[in-house]
Design a protein around this motif. Sequence first.
Motif, PDB file in Angstrom:
ATOM      1  N   UNK A 633      -2.576  18.939  14.728  1.00 20.76           N
ATOM      2  CA  UNK A 633      -2.071  19.981  13.957  1.00 20.76           C
ATOM      3  C   UNK A 633      -2.561  21.316  14.460  1.00 20.76           C
ATOM      4  N   UNK A 634      -3.961  21.494  14.219  1.00 25.99           N
ATOM      5  CA  UNK A 634      -4.605  22.379  14.491  1.00 25.99           C
ATOM      6  C   UNK A 634      -4.447  23.003  16.069  1.00 25.99           C
ATOM      7  N   UNK A 635      -4.104  22.098  16.777  1.00 26.37           N
ATOM      8  CA  UNK A 635      -4.116  22.341  18.261  1.00 26.37           C
ATOM      9  C   UNK A 635      -2.846  22.476  18.815  1.00 26.37           C
TER      10      UNK A 635
ATOM     11  N   UNK B 269       3.522  30.502  14.114  1.00 26.30           N
ATOM     12  CA  UNK B 269       2.227  30.791  14.569  1.00 26.30           C
ATOM     13  C   UNK B 269       1.961  32.281  14.133  1.00 26.30           C
ATOM     14  N   UNK B 270       1.079  32.671  13.510  1.00 23.91           N
ATOM     15  CA  UNK B 270       0.510  33.792  13.057  1.00 23.91           C
ATOM     16  C   UNK B 270      -0.303  34.633  14.370  1.00 23.91           C
ATOM     17  N   UNK B 271      -0.885  33.958  14.891  1.00 26.00           N
ATOM     18  CA  UNK B 271      -1.947  34.805  16.139  1.00 26.00           C
ATOM     19  C   UNK B 271      -1.750  33.494  17.230  1.00 26.00           C
ATOM     20  N   UNK B 272      -1.374  34.228  18.227  1.00 30.18           N
ATOM     21  CA  UNK B 272      -0.848  33.714  19.458  1.00 30.18           C
ATOM     22  C   UNK B 272      -2.218  33.316  20.300  1.00 30.18           C
ATOM     23  N   UNK B 273      -3.169  34.074  20.188  1.00 26.80           N
ATOM     24  CA  UNK B 273      -4.326  33.934  20.915  1.00 26.80           C
ATOM     25  C   UNK B 273      -4.988  32.804  20.329  1.00 26.80           C
ATOM     26  N   UNK B 274      -5.327  32.703  19.121  1.00 27.41           N
ATOM     27  CA  UNK B 274      -5.941  31.597  18.518  1.00 27.41           C
ATOM     28  C   UNK B 274      -5.264  30.353  18.605  1.00 27.41           C
ATOM     29  N   UNK B 275      -4.144  30.320  18.738  1.00 31.03           N
ATOM     30  CA  UNK B 275      -3.384  29.023  18.811  1.00 31.03           C
ATOM     31  C   UNK B 275      -3.641  28.454  20.281  1.00 31.03           C
TER      32      UNK B 275
ATOM     33  N   UNK C  17     -18.943  36.453   0.127  1.00 32.56           N
ATOM     34  CA  UNK C  17     -17.978  35.350  -0.146  1.00 32.56           C
ATOM     35  C   UNK C  17     -17.813  34.937   1.128  1.00 32.56           C
ATOM     36  N   UNK C  18     -18.149  33.402   1.149  1.00 37.72           N
ATOM     37  CA  UNK C  18     -18.098  32.571   2.280  1.00 37.72           C
ATOM     38  C   UNK C  18     -17.059  31.636   2.292  1.00 37.72           C
ATOM     39  N   UNK C  19     -15.806  31.607   3.125  1.00 38.91           N
ATOM     40  CA  UNK C  19     -14.968  30.565   2.859  1.00 38.91           C
ATOM     41  C   UNK C  19     -15.367  29.447   3.803  1.00 38.91           C
ATOM     42  N   UNK C  20     -15.510  28.386   3.308  1.00 42.01           N
ATOM     43  CA  UNK C  20     -16.008  27.057   3.899  1.00 42.01           C
ATOM     44  C   UNK C  20     -14.928  26.041   4.047  1.00 42.01           C
ATOM     45  N   UNK C  21     -14.683  25.436   5.393  1.00 42.90           N
ATOM     46  CA  UNK C  21     -13.944  24.200   5.493  1.00 42.90           C
ATOM     47  C   UNK C  21     -14.672  23.095   5.710  1.00 42.90           C
ATOM     48  N   UNK C  22     -14.624  22.169   4.796  1.00 44.69           N
ATOM     49  CA  UNK C  22     -15.660  21.128   5.043  1.00 44.69           C
ATOM     50  C   UNK C  22     -14.674  19.725   5.214  1.00 44.69           C
ATOM     51  N   UNK C  23     -15.034  18.961   5.980  1.00 47.51           N
ATOM     52  CA  UNK C  23     -14.554  17.574   6.339  1.00 47.51           C
ATOM     53  C   UNK C  23     -14.648  16.530   4.948  1.00 47.51           C
ATOM     54  N   UNK C  57      -7.940  25.024  12.132  1.00 47.64           N
ATOM     55  CA  UNK C  57      -7.260  25.888  13.210  1.00 47.64           C
ATOM     56  C   UNK C  57      -8.101  27.274  13.324  1.00 47.64           C
ATOM     57  N   UNK C  58      -8.405  27.688  14.388  1.00 47.88           N
ATOM     58  CA  UNK C  58      -8.939  29.077  14.466  1.00 47.88           C
ATOM     59  C   UNK C  58      -8.194  30.185  13.747  1.00 47.88           C
ATOM     60  N   UNK C  59      -7.074  29.940  13.478  1.00 51.27           N
ATOM     61  CA  UNK C  59      -6.283  30.979  12.753  1.00 51.27           C
ATOM     62  C   UNK C  59      -6.890  31.092  11.374  1.00 51.27           C
ATOM     63  N   UNK C  60      -7.180  30.015  10.575  1.00 53.21           N
ATOM     64  CA  UNK C  60      -7.664  29.979   9.492  1.00 53.21           C
ATOM     65  C   UNK C  60      -8.928  30.712   9.422  1.00 53.21           C
ATOM     66  N   UNK C  61      -9.570  30.689  10.370  1.00 53.28           N
ATOM     67  CA  UNK C  61     -10.779  31.290  10.368  1.00 53.28           C
ATOM     68  C   UNK C  61     -10.703  32.862  10.544  1.00 53.28           C
TER      69      UNK C  61
END
Lengths: 668, 322, 170
Positions: A633-635, B269-275, C17-23, C57-61
């Motif tokens: 999903x993330x990818x 998608x919000x951010x093409x580069x990130x995706x 404020x730190x947003x953390x994503x933990x498995x 997802x890098x977008x989340x970061x």
Amino acid sequence: MSSTNGKIKIGFYICHCGTNIAGIIDVQKVVDYAATLPNVVVSKHYKYMCSDPGQEMIQKDIKDNELNRVVVAACSPLLHERTFRNATSQAGLNQFYFQMVNTREQNAWVHLDPEASTDKAMDLVRSAVNRVAFHKPLEKKTVPIKPDVLVVGGGIAGIHASLTLANAGKKVYLVERDPTIGGHMAMFDKTFPTLDCAACILTPKMSAVKNHPNITMWTYSEVVSVDGYVGNFQVKVKRKPRYIIDDLCVGCLDCIEACVYKEPRFFDEFNQGLSKRKPVYMPFPQATPQLVVIDPETCIWFKTGKCKQTCVEVCDRKAVDLNQQPTYKEIEVGTIIVATGFQPFDAKKVYYYGYGTYPNVYTALEVERLINASGPTSGEVVMRDGSRPKSIAIVHCVGSRDKNTNLWCSRVCCLYSLKLAHLLKEHTHANIYNFYIDIRTPGKMMDEFYTRISEEGVKFIRGRVADIYPDTNDEEHRRLIVKAEDTLISEIIKVPVDMVVLSTGLVPRDDAQDVRRMLNISCSTEGFFIERHPKLAPVNTFTDGIFLAGCCQGPKDIPDTVAQAGAAAAEALALIDLGYIELEPNTAFIVEEECSGCKSCVPLCPYTAISYDEVKKKASINEALCKGCGTCVASCPSGSIKQNLFEDEEIYSEIDGILNYKMEEALC
Amino acid sequence: MPDKPKLAFYWCASCGGCEESVVDLAEDILFVVDNVDIIFWPVAMDFKKSDVEKYADGEIVASLINGAIRTSEQQEMVQLLRRKSKVVIAHGACAQYGGIPGLANEFQKEEILKWVYEESPSIINEEKVRPQLKYKVNGSEVFLPELWNVVRPLDKVIDVDYYIPGCPPSPKLLKEAVLVLLSGNLPPKGTVLAPDIALCDECPRKDTKPTDLAFTEFLRPNLHIIDPEKCILSQGFVCMGPATRSGCGALCVNGNMPCTGCYGPTSRVKDQGAKILSSIASNVSAKTEKEIDAVLNGIPDPVGTFYRYSLAGSILRKKVNI
Amino acid sequence: MLKIEIEEAASKQWQPKIVAFFCNWCTYTAADLAGVSRIKHAPNIRVIRVMCSGRVDPQFILDSFAKGADGVLIGGCHPGDCHYQEGNYKFLRRFQMLRRVVDSLGIEKDRLRLEWISASEGDKVRIVVNDMVAKIKALGPLGLPVKYKEWANEMNVLESEIAGKEEVYA
């Protein structure tokens, strides 16, 4: 739901958990705050949300206020998410219209500043309130459980678990690495506190395993791979070559007699090297199965390729096969019980106790063999130098409760030290000194046992032994000085003794990490396998369908081991008899019309759940194979894969909530 | 004869390619001209600002604005056009996401001016003269537009109704957009007037892409020959196709060059580069940090690669510490 | 007030404020373990639970940064220990790439952190969180929403100018 006209109505509840949460977090403030959040129509706090009245309150509010979403701020979702989901569903709502806020483990218990804690709680409540609005009704998926069970390890834990399951009519595969089952217990002489003979208890169980129609016992075998998941594990077992054909060998031992080595000359594992064996040997007289084994490390045929092969010749049943190769068995089981046990602490690591340097320093396990009637000295306590001890020091906590070695208490050493004190006294009438830090004898009849031994004239000195060295006054340099501080009189004492017994602790097996990886379970810091929850799920692991029994989970005595093995068997049986397990519906799916067929996701799935349809030119996910990690999903470069329970919108809404982000800010 | 619908074209920070795309309508432009009244198109015809100002608010049916917004003049003009138009369409990658000019968001305004007027090898400017925003001549003051610090996509400055992606948009998309406008049957606001599926869907090399992609190195098209038959990404060249909307007919791939992402991401998608970064990096085969880094070194300019057209419209928008 | 007191007061007002994503399987469990063991740590992280670091997802970061996070912490299982076999490797690769982008775009390295924390490492949660909070406190706020507002101000100047001109014309 129609009565709510599609409007989202959220009930919010925060639990005091007695004072666990309310003692630091201002629950009233959180409740007042939550009431101001969008869609929240009910906002309450209660002493124990997980209690029946707490759950009933939620259910009543769902009905009275037509709630269609529920948020509970309480302990960790790993603890009570299921409880509240059930409460939600019992009131007629889909159980996934629920979201939990971790307000105890990850907040009240770890922070000191009430204001900061309350702020954090409010941030996370906002986050959950945001998120739950996006939740969708989902159904749990179920997977069938194959009824067969794999038990890894043939010590007392594995034996007991196997027999329990087999007696319940389940087919069990018991895999043991050594040539015989029995484990450490088979090496013990007597067991505390009853002093009954270990072999007398164990041997009948070993033969019951061997003869049980429901148990397939594979000794001298190792599990080499485990794939699949709860209900359907594919296991590959390597059967190491014993160089003896199982079905033909009757255990007559003629081959041992016939070996070109006339005298035994190799380290005898079972007797801890206190005796010797030949390259072809029977581990011990009650070994199960009663099959000899040829050790290629010491057999001259394997080492040089030259031997008269007298063992082959002498066997009239043609059971010796020096060309035997490893074979691999592939089985499918629904559940796995891990009972791989422990290993004793390596006493050489505490170099100043002189184990390995001074011959009359022994480990406890060696002494077990030494005083055993079927041991290397037939129960006579004759030391390596041939003498008999008149004074013996038993040093407690070797490799336990020591920041230089291991921090944990190995639980059994005090009691086995008392047992050995008794047995050594009985065998030798020697003066016996126990050097201890604390005597720990919890459990039924255990402290009574301590009283009994102390009344037998065994001496107890409270002090950790600092050094052991040869007594220079002893002309034969045999006697050893045990130096310690007697902390009861605050004096350094030096006690000359003939023999030292090191009560070594229990440590994880060297290959515990490999086993853990293979089974996808976790270890705690010290390396024992970690249970899912110490109280709520003590034999479960974080991997569904895999259970723990015995010392692989942590040091414990035989009664506890057996009890735990029974519990592990019962957990496996519970799954098998229900026939299926419910899984979280957090699987991923591809929206077909959105997928461009770029195939980037296909190689990312470790479960090969994603396949590419050459006709449709799209990828798709097999829900039955998907385990719900969300990596694809993330990818997905075009955002065309979604994960139930973890949709992008849900996670973004959590981020918005945490950061109190308002959409109008986006206009800048 | 009733008035034909009024249409305006305007350009901001752009190269003129989007204007070309109008001309590239070829004979279809006759259809456009027959059906609309082009009342403003500075690049092609002589119009003044005052020509726009004279219309009533909302009188112009649609303004197609291309280019990113970088100057006070651009801001002023698009705000004016917004007032006068029923519909504003962001025309092309620069208006939609900032486009190539958006890459300027990696630099400070001062850095850019210094380079352009002082340091660039082609510049001879010993006195280091820079354009003045205000200059008095013959007693009156003349103005130059001011360069803003940030390059913005159109919708960060004015309300935008629709988007036509591409650098430049294909004539086909442009024609379809005009047809939609003329039909009066308008899609929901915010719609991107292109297929909402990634480029691989229409890529002629789709079938040659393997299902076991694992990158061991990345190559650059200026240094290595691209096999004209095989999926370009699978050869190790960064192709943005999987993260980019289709609609161009895989123009670049047909020219044996990788997609650079000008059509922007899909609506999910919000951010093409990130995706694309997420997808491509996930498929790297290395497992240790060191080995992974060695492979990733093959992409020396990740921002310029993954955000070639979308930086100004991306989540972070610009280099944040300047 | 002394200068140092003023600084202290200021630093008390602003808390990162730190947003953390933990498995779910390793780091989230470790954070729970820290709780059960009452291992106190800085109250600045807000954890979002995901099943696997591979879901991050890098977008989340980037979105977290853009919406006001001063730092983003990702916690996953140690290499080789992923509950889903290799999700953590896939995240690691993304992270190594994303870090370059984030760095190029001017966000300090210490604001983005990946840590492998196993289910048993409750104390590591404390060490990592406290260390990250200390480092971010030293950096000060990232404050992107405020920056975006400030950047937008350059356009307001023109709007007021235009308004002024129009008044004159009127």
